[in-house]
Design a protein around this motif. Structure first.
Motif, PDB file in Angstrom:
ATOM      1  N   SER A  18       0.844  -1.203   0.000  1.00 50.56           N
ATOM      2  CA  SER A  18       0.000   0.000   0.000  1.00 50.56           C
ATOM      3  C   SER A  18       0.868   1.237   0.000  1.00 50.56           C
ATOM      4  O   SER A  18       0.602   2.194  -0.729  1.00 50.56           O
ATOM      5  CB  SER A  18      -0.897   0.057   1.233  1.00 50.56           C
ATOM      6  OG  SER A  18      -1.617  -1.112   1.368  1.00 50.56           O
ATOM      7  N   LEU A  19       1.905   1.215   0.828  1.00 49.52           N
ATOM      8  CA  LEU A  19       2.774   2.384   0.904  1.00 49.52           C
ATOM      9  C   LEU A  19       3.451   2.638  -0.439  1.00 49.52           C
ATOM     10  O   LEU A  19       3.517   3.773  -0.909  1.00 49.52           O
ATOM     11  CB  LEU A  19       3.828   2.197   1.993  1.00 49.52           C
ATOM     12  CG  LEU A  19       3.338   2.308   3.443  1.00 49.52           C
ATOM     13  CD1 LEU A  19       4.458   1.963   4.401  1.00 49.52           C
ATOM     14  CD2 LEU A  19       2.803   3.705   3.741  1.00 49.52           C
ATOM     15  N   ASP A  31      -3.972  15.000   0.835  1.00 51.77           N
ATOM     16  CA  ASP A  31      -4.791  13.810   1.075  1.00 51.77           C
ATOM     17  C   ASP A  31      -3.962  12.536   0.943  1.00 51.77           C
ATOM     18  O   ASP A  31      -4.102  11.600   1.734  1.00 51.77           O
ATOM     19  CB  ASP A  31      -5.960  13.754   0.073  1.00 51.77           C
ATOM     20  CG  ASP A  31      -7.056  14.746   0.457  1.00 51.77           C
ATOM     21  OD1 ASP A  31      -6.980  15.292   1.574  1.00 51.77           O
ATOM     22  OD2 ASP A  31      -7.959  14.972  -0.372  1.00 51.77           O
ATOM     23  N   ALA A  32      -3.108  12.531  -0.066  1.00 48.78           N
ATOM     24  CA  ALA A  32      -2.263  11.348  -0.280  1.00 48.78           C
ATOM     25  C   ALA A  32      -1.333  11.144   0.927  1.00 48.78           C
ATOM     26  O   ALA A  32      -1.161  10.024   1.412  1.00 48.78           O
ATOM     27  CB  ALA A  32      -1.458  11.504  -1.552  1.00 48.78           C
ATOM     28  N   TRP A  33      -0.766  12.243   1.418  1.00 53.36           N
ATOM     29  CA  TRP A  33       0.128  12.118   2.573  1.00 53.36           C
ATOM     30  C   TRP A  33      -0.637  11.679   3.817  1.00 53.36           C
ATOM     31  O   TRP A  33      -0.125  10.896   4.626  1.00 53.36           O
ATOM     32  CB  TRP A  33       0.879  13.431   2.834  1.00 53.36           C
ATOM     33  CG  TRP A  33       1.948  13.649   1.803  1.00 53.36           C
ATOM     34  CD1 TRP A  33       1.969  14.579   0.821  1.00 53.36           C
ATOM     35  CD2 TRP A  33       3.146  12.864   1.649  1.00 53.36           C
ATOM     36  NE1 TRP A  33       3.089  14.446   0.044  1.00 53.36           N
ATOM     37  CE2 TRP A  33       3.846  13.391   0.531  1.00 53.36           C
ATOM     38  CE3 TRP A  33       3.694  11.761   2.319  1.00 53.36           C
ATOM     39  CZ2 TRP A  33       5.059  12.879   0.083  1.00 53.36           C
ATOM     40  CZ3 TRP A  33       4.899  11.232   1.876  1.00 53.36           C
ATOM     41  CH2 TRP A  33       5.565  11.796   0.781  1.00 53.36           C
ATOM     42  N   ASP A  34      -1.894  12.134   3.941  1.00 52.24           N
ATOM     43  CA  ASP A  34      -2.730  11.668   5.062  1.00 52.24           C
ATOM     44  C   ASP A  34      -2.959  10.168   4.959  1.00 52.24           C
ATOM     45  O   ASP A  34      -2.919   9.440   5.957  1.00 52.24           O
ATOM     46  CB  ASP A  34      -4.089  12.383   5.047  1.00 52.24           C
ATOM     47  CG  ASP A  34      -3.974  13.802   5.600  1.00 52.24           C
ATOM     48  OD1 ASP A  34      -2.915  14.122   6.179  1.00 52.24           O
ATOM     49  OD2 ASP A  34      -4.937  14.583   5.432  1.00 52.24           O
ATOM     50  N   GLU A  35      -3.183   9.732   3.735  1.00 51.76           N
ATOM     51  CA  GLU A  35      -3.414   8.298   3.526  1.00 51.76           C
ATOM     52  C   GLU A  35      -2.167   7.494   3.891  1.00 51.76           C
ATOM     53  O   GLU A  35      -2.250   6.409   4.464  1.00 51.76           O
ATOM     54  CB  GLU A  35      -3.770   8.032   2.062  1.00 51.76           C
ATOM     55  CG  GLU A  35      -5.241   7.744   1.827  1.00 51.76           C
ATOM     56  CD  GLU A  35      -5.498   7.353   0.384  1.00 51.76           C
ATOM     57  OE1 GLU A  35      -5.378   6.150   0.081  1.00 51.76           O
ATOM     58  OE2 GLU A  35      -5.788   8.253  -0.432  1.00 51.76           O
ATOM     59  N   ILE A  36      -1.014   8.047   3.529  1.00 52.82           N
ATOM     60  CA  ILE A  36       0.242   7.362   3.854  1.00 52.82           C
ATOM     61  C   ILE A  36       0.403   7.277   5.380  1.00 52.82           C
ATOM     62  O   ILE A  36       0.733   6.223   5.933  1.00 52.82           O
ATOM     63  CB  ILE A  36       1.434   8.094   3.191  1.00 52.82           C
ATOM     64  CG1 ILE A  36       1.355   7.902   1.666  1.00 52.82           C
ATOM     65  CG2 ILE A  36       2.774   7.599   3.732  1.00 52.82           C
ATOM     66  CD1 ILE A  36       2.326   8.737   0.866  1.00 52.82           C
TER      67      ILE A  36
END
Ligand code: GDP
Length: 300
Positions: A18-19, A31-36
């Motif tokens: 996933s990462l 948002d992408a960094w939050d997801e990470i």
């Protein structure tokens, strides 16, 4: 090592993959960094390390500009290895000292895999032509001593046990005495992990340690932690670390969780390195912990 990878890869795929997928996106917005960060948190990495990793990766991604899949992998690999800590001293002290055996105390909450770890560690040492004695100082559960006796037979180690309900410290004392007498290389002592009260635990484990130290220094106090128990397990581990001077962590049941981030969380929390990992219930399912292969396994 190959087996370690295979075992880990099976359960760790989701988190590492996933990462990699997230970091490979063309544009990495907030948002992408939050997801990470969420992915790291979901893997039990702990809040502070997850933030740190995101911060580091953000900077590095910016510096890098365009990214190939190989760049992304290298970036993430380096960052995870740095967080896991490539420079902890993970050496296991099980070597005989002149006239006396090395003494290893194995502590932790019941059910985390203490007895199994004693057996597997015995197996590793016997495989290296060492003579091993297992001490069954968990005298509260008769089954625990029976289990250790079974392990002793299976791996070729002597076992010292007491009567059910005997004083754990007296069994530990006897195990060390017999280990010295019969000139074994390593005495591994399985202890009771009843988390009744902190004082109760402290009295009991403290006494085991003091009594053992009348005959020989304790070389390792290994705290066994079940990787599947997350924050709750960490909380309990902390209590043990306050009671005894832990020298290393054994992270068990890593084969049954996708939450490998607990390695980072526990080391940071207790200030002690993970030295061994449990990868299954069998006698050969214990491996030294090595950050590089571990991270490679996580990344799939
Ligand atoms: P103790 O109460 O802490 O001594 O725990 P045990 O050694 O009795 O282990 C509890 C259960 O966990 C047993 O069923 C073990 O076979 C299992 N176990 C221990 N280590 C591992 C491991 O690394 N992986 C898996 N899958 N199971 C484990």
């Amino acid at each position: 090592l190959v087996r370690l990878r295979a075992r880990l890869a099976r359960s760790q795929n989701t988190f590492g993959r996933s990462l990699l997928a997230l970091l490979s996106r063309d544009t990495l917005d907030d948002d992408a960094w939050d997801e990470i960060e969420d992915t790291l948190l979901a893997a039990d990495m702990g809040v502070a390390p997850a933030r740190q990793i995101v911060e580091d990766l953000r900077t590095k991604v910016q510096v890098l500009g365009s990214r190939t899949p190989a760049d992304v992998r290298e970036l993430l690999r380096g960052e995870l290895i740095a967080q896991i800590g490539a420079d902890w001293d993970r050496a296991l002290h099980t070597e005989r000292h002149g006239t006396r055996p090395a003494i290893v105390l194995v502590v932790g909450v019941n059910g985390t895999g203490k007895t199994t770890t004693c057996g597997k560690l015995g197996r590793v040492l016997v495989g290296d032509d060492r003579r091993v004695l297992l001490g069954a100082a968990d005298t509260f559960r008769a089954a625990a001593a029976d289990q250790l006796v079974t392990w002793g037979t299976r791996v070729g180690a002597e076992v010292v046990r007491g009567a059910e309900g005997a004083d754990p410290a007296s069994v530990a004392f006897e195990a060390v005495r017999q280990g010295i007498d019969s000139k074994v290389d390593t005495v591994i002592i399985d202890t009771a992990g009843r988390l009744h009260t902190k004082t109760g635990l402290m009295d009991e484990l403290g006494k085991v340690k003091r009594v053992v130290e009348k005959q020989a220094e304790v070389d390792e106090v290994l705290l066994v932690l079940d990787a599947t128990t997350g924050q709750n397990g960490l909380q309990q581990a902390r209590v043990f670390a306050e009671v005894v001077n832990v020298t290393g962590i054994v992270l068990t049941k890593l084969d049954g969780t996708a939450k490998g981030g607990i390695v980072v969380a526990v080391q940071r929390e207790l200030g002690v390195p993970v030295k061994l990992v449990g990868l299954g219930e069998g006698p050969d399912d214990l491996a030294p912990f090595e950050p590089g292969p571990f991270v490679d396994a996580i990344l799939g």
